[in-house]
Write an enzyme that holds these catalytic residues in place. Structure first.
Site, PDB file in Angstrom:
ATOM      1  N   HIS A 281       0.866  -1.183   0.000  1.00  0.00           N
ATOM      2  CA  HIS A 281       0.000   0.000   0.000  1.00  0.00           C
ATOM      3  C   HIS A 281       0.897   1.226   0.000  1.00  0.00           C
ATOM      4  O   HIS A 281       1.948   1.222   0.637  1.00  0.00           O
ATOM      5  CB  HIS A 281      -0.898  -0.001   1.244  1.00  0.00           C
ATOM      6  CG  HIS A 281      -2.071   0.896   1.105  1.00  0.00           C
ATOM      7  ND1 HIS A 281      -2.015   2.239   1.396  1.00  0.00           N
ATOM      8  CD2 HIS A 281      -3.330   0.643   0.654  1.00  0.00           C
ATOM      9  CE1 HIS A 281      -3.194   2.775   1.155  1.00  0.00           C
ATOM     10  NE2 HIS A 281      -4.007   1.836   0.695  1.00  0.00           N
ATOM     11  N   ASP A 332      -8.006  -5.495  -0.709  1.00  0.00           N
ATOM     12  CA  ASP A 332      -8.373  -6.282  -1.887  1.00  0.00           C
ATOM     13  C   ASP A 332      -8.023  -7.769  -1.738  1.00  0.00           C
ATOM     14  O   ASP A 332      -8.591  -8.604  -2.432  1.00  0.00           O
ATOM     15  CB  ASP A 332      -7.683  -5.707  -3.136  1.00  0.00           C
ATOM     16  CG  ASP A 332      -8.160  -4.299  -3.407  1.00  0.00           C
ATOM     17  OD1 ASP A 332      -9.381  -4.084  -3.354  1.00  0.00           O
ATOM     18  OD2 ASP A 332      -7.328  -3.413  -3.634  1.00  0.00           O
TER      19      ASP A 332
HETATM   20  N1  COA Z   1       4.354  -7.449  -4.578  1.00  0.00           N
HETATM   21  C1  COA Z   1       5.703  -7.504  -4.618  1.00  0.00           C
HETATM   22  N2  COA Z   1       6.488  -6.491  -4.227  1.00  0.00           N
HETATM   23  C2  COA Z   1       5.866  -5.370  -3.780  1.00  0.00           C
HETATM   24  C3  COA Z   1       4.479  -5.252  -3.704  1.00  0.00           C
HETATM   25  C4  COA Z   1       3.715  -6.344  -4.128  1.00  0.00           C
HETATM   26  N3  COA Z   1       2.394  -6.296  -4.104  1.00  0.00           N
HETATM   27  N4  COA Z   1       4.163  -4.029  -3.209  1.00  0.00           N
HETATM   28  C5  COA Z   1       5.312  -3.408  -2.979  1.00  0.00           C
HETATM   29  N5  COA Z   1       6.345  -4.201  -3.326  1.00  0.00           N
HETATM   30  C6  COA Z   1       7.767  -3.898  -3.257  1.00  0.00           C
HETATM   31  C7  COA Z   1       8.134  -2.875  -4.304  1.00  0.00           C
HETATM   32  O1  COA Z   1       8.444  -3.511  -5.519  1.00  0.00           O
HETATM   33  C8  COA Z   1       9.305  -2.206  -3.663  1.00  0.00           C
HETATM   34  O2  COA Z   1      10.428  -3.037  -3.825  1.00  0.00           O
HETATM   35  P1  COA Z   1      11.877  -2.398  -4.109  1.00  0.00           P
HETATM   36  O3  COA Z   1      12.135  -1.476  -2.955  1.00  0.00           O
HETATM   37  O4  COA Z   1      12.773  -3.580  -4.186  1.00  0.00           O
HETATM   38  O5  COA Z   1      11.735  -1.664  -5.411  1.00  0.00           O
HETATM   39  C9  COA Z   1       8.948  -2.193  -2.187  1.00  0.00           C
HETATM   40  O6  COA Z   1       8.006  -3.241  -2.008  1.00  0.00           O
HETATM   41  C10 COA Z   1       8.321  -0.917  -1.708  1.00  0.00           C
HETATM   42  O7  COA Z   1       7.185  -0.622  -2.467  1.00  0.00           O
HETATM   43  P2  COA Z   1       6.739   0.868  -2.649  1.00  0.00           P
HETATM   44  O8  COA Z   1       7.508   1.459  -3.757  1.00  0.00           O
HETATM   45  O9  COA Z   1       6.839   1.609  -1.378  1.00  0.00           O
HETATM   46  O10 COA Z   1       5.228   0.697  -3.072  1.00  0.00           O
HETATM   47  P3  COA Z   1       4.343   1.834  -3.715  1.00  0.00           P
HETATM   48  O11 COA Z   1       3.877   2.713  -2.631  1.00  0.00           O
HETATM   49  O12 COA Z   1       4.975   2.502  -4.863  1.00  0.00           O
HETATM   50  O13 COA Z   1       3.177   0.955  -4.326  1.00  0.00           O
HETATM   51  C11 COA Z   1       1.269  -0.301  -4.544  1.00  0.00           C
HETATM   52  C12 COA Z   1       2.026   0.649  -3.642  1.00  0.00           C
HETATM   53  C13 COA Z   1      -0.110  -0.519  -3.940  1.00  0.00           C
HETATM   54  C14 COA Z   1       1.106   0.325  -5.930  1.00  0.00           C
HETATM   55  C15 COA Z   1       2.026  -1.628  -4.640  1.00  0.00           C
HETATM   56  O14 COA Z   1       2.194  -2.157  -3.352  1.00  0.00           O
HETATM   57  C16 COA Z   1       1.348  -2.619  -5.555  1.00  0.00           C
HETATM   58  O15 COA Z   1       1.461  -2.518  -6.774  1.00  0.00           O
HETATM   59  N6  COA Z   1       0.607  -3.616  -4.977  1.00  0.00           N
HETATM   60  C17 COA Z   1      -0.092  -4.601  -5.774  1.00  0.00           C
HETATM   61  C18 COA Z   1      -1.398  -4.045  -6.309  1.00  0.00           C
HETATM   62  C19 COA Z   1      -2.412  -3.854  -5.241  1.00  0.00           C
HETATM   63  O16 COA Z   1      -2.685  -4.720  -4.443  1.00  0.00           O
HETATM   64  N7  COA Z   1      -3.039  -2.674  -5.276  1.00  0.00           N
HETATM   65  C20 COA Z   1      -4.082  -2.306  -4.348  1.00  0.00           C
HETATM   66  C21 COA Z   1      -3.635  -1.229  -3.446  1.00  0.00           C
HETATM   67  S1  COA Z   1      -4.841  -0.887  -2.189  1.00  0.00           S
END
Ligand code: COA
Length: 396
Positions: A281, A332
């Protein structure tokens, strides 16, 4: 002197000169940027908590119906019995669609995603009257309640037509949750299932400046109308990094197929650096406050359906993701399999999210309208240096 200062301020606002001599700091994805204040909800990542209008979401889920929470979000206070009855009566009386609206829905291509059809069906409603931003709150509140009442009917009507079935008209003697099952399937499941669905609507209703709400606020800030703001918000919600994740979670769980495959599947995802849907998140880094409540609903549904497969996959994935990656499930993750057990087709999960979030989007529309400032950030230019056109044809 005052004129010189005013010109400098205008240049800074327009980005033609930098506030400082150094390159501007870029906030990719606006991460960590506070753009405005809101009184609708408060996300507290440090304590994993979320409040709507000052009430903890778990407290609302335990003690209220979705209708009460919708009233709270739209009006700012929980209703007393009389106000709730008036609100329910109004919402129920507006569930029906016009024949022209039903005809529009009947014409949608069958292969269209239901998020695209609900976006278009809402847009159609916006063509039936003339609306602009900056109108009195009372007019937009009427429109918001009308959207709250009609969106489930639009989704269910489209769902029936998509399957080659006749539409089922809404009933006025049922709650929003019961009526949605009635319009989709022609029957109403046991109370336990209805309650789980109702709770999912409560949990999905509002979440501060998330991507779709912010999209809606950007559109509102141009003094565009509520329908345009909601259509934009629906478009933003569709993406799998936002609301579309509930569908992506279930597609993923179906690909995994069974608990015996879950660990291997996850380790392959790690090796390929694939995103694991339903985890992570932008704001919550220690866990999503809504997950325990929805997971408990998933447990109830698992017991009711006698199908333990999805909860088993859930537990394995959650354990490994949290212990090894320190990445927690978001709402989700439990809601995907919960909607599956309720019998909804996967492509209806994000439209169901729309049914709930229409409350939060509308409240943010009112708030942005009441104290508006055009949302227009700056960008740093990273393209070619200024150059001259070499004309293909010499002009005199
Ligand atoms: N699966 C695998 N790795 C994940 C992940 C996931 N669902 N969510 C975060 N990470 C990893 C990132 O790749 C990142 O790794 P890195 O530091 O090696 O590059 C690290 O965790 C930190 O993530 P971050 O950049 O802080 O996340 P964000 O704030 O940019 O993204 C989301 C948040 C929600 C977009 C992301 O977690 C995601 O795409 N989740 C899957 C989709 C989802 O469930 N969306 C609903 C959100 S309510």
């Amino acid at each position: 002197m005052a004129k010189k200062a005013a010109i400098k301020k205008a240049k800074v606002r327009s980005g033609s000169i930098s506030r400082t001599k150094t390159a501007p700091k870029i906030y990719k994805g606006l991460a960590g940027v506070v753009t405005d204040t809101t009184a609708v909800s408060k996300v507290m990542p440090e304590t994993n908590s979320l409040t709507y209008r000052g009430y903890a979401v778990q407290d609302l889920a335990a003690n209220c119906t979705f209708e009460e929470v919708a009233y709270l979000i739209l009006h700012g206070e929980l209703p007393n019995r009389r106000k709730l009855n008036t609100f329910k009566k109004k919402e129920r009386s507006q569930r029906k669609l016009t024949k022209a609206h039903i005809d529009v829905i009947a014409k949608f291509p069958r292969r269209a995603h239901p998020m695209d059809t609900i976006r278009t069906a809402v847009s159609y409603l916006g063509t039936t009257e003339v609306a602009w931003g900056g109108e009195p709150l009372e007019s937009d509140l009427e429109r918001a309640i009308n959207l709250l009442a009609k969106i489930p009917t639009m989704i269910a009507t489209d769902f029936r037509f998509r399957q080659g079935q006749k539409r089922i008209a809404p009933r006025t003697d049922l709650s929003m949750a019961e009526n949605f099952f009635h319009m989709c399937f022609g029957k109403i499941p046991p109370k336990k299932v209805i309650r789980a669905f109702d709770i999912s609507l409560i949990l999905y209703a509002e979440h501060s400046f998330n991507a779709s709400t912010f999209t809606g606020r950007v559109i509102t800030s141009t003094r565009s109308d509520i329908y345009s703001a909601i259509c934009g918000a629906i478009g933003a919600l569709k993406g799998p990094l936002h609301g579309g994740a509930n569908e992506a979670v279930m597609e993923m769980m179906k690909r995994i197929g069974g608990s015996k495959n879950a660990e291997t599947w996850l380790r392959n995802a790690f090796a390929n650096k694939d995103l694991v849907m339903g985890f992570g998140h932008r704001v919550y880094k220690l866990g999503d406050s809504r997950v325990p409540t929805m997971k408990s609903c998933l447990r109830d549904l698992t017991e009711w359906a006698g199908d333990t497969k999805w909860l088993e996959i859930y537990e394995i994935m959650e354990n490994i993701m949290v212990s090894e990656k320190k990445i927690h499930p978001n709402l989700d993750f439990p809601s995907g399999p919960a909607y599956y057990l309720m019998g909804f087709p996967i492509n209806l999960y994000t439209p169901i999210f729309v049914m709930a979030r229409i409350t939060g989007w509308s409240a943010h529309y009112f708030e942005q309208n009441a104290d508006n400032s055009l949302i227009r950030p700056l960008s740093a230019y990273g393209g070619k240096a200024q150059r001259k056109v070499k004309p293909l044809v010499k002009r005199k």
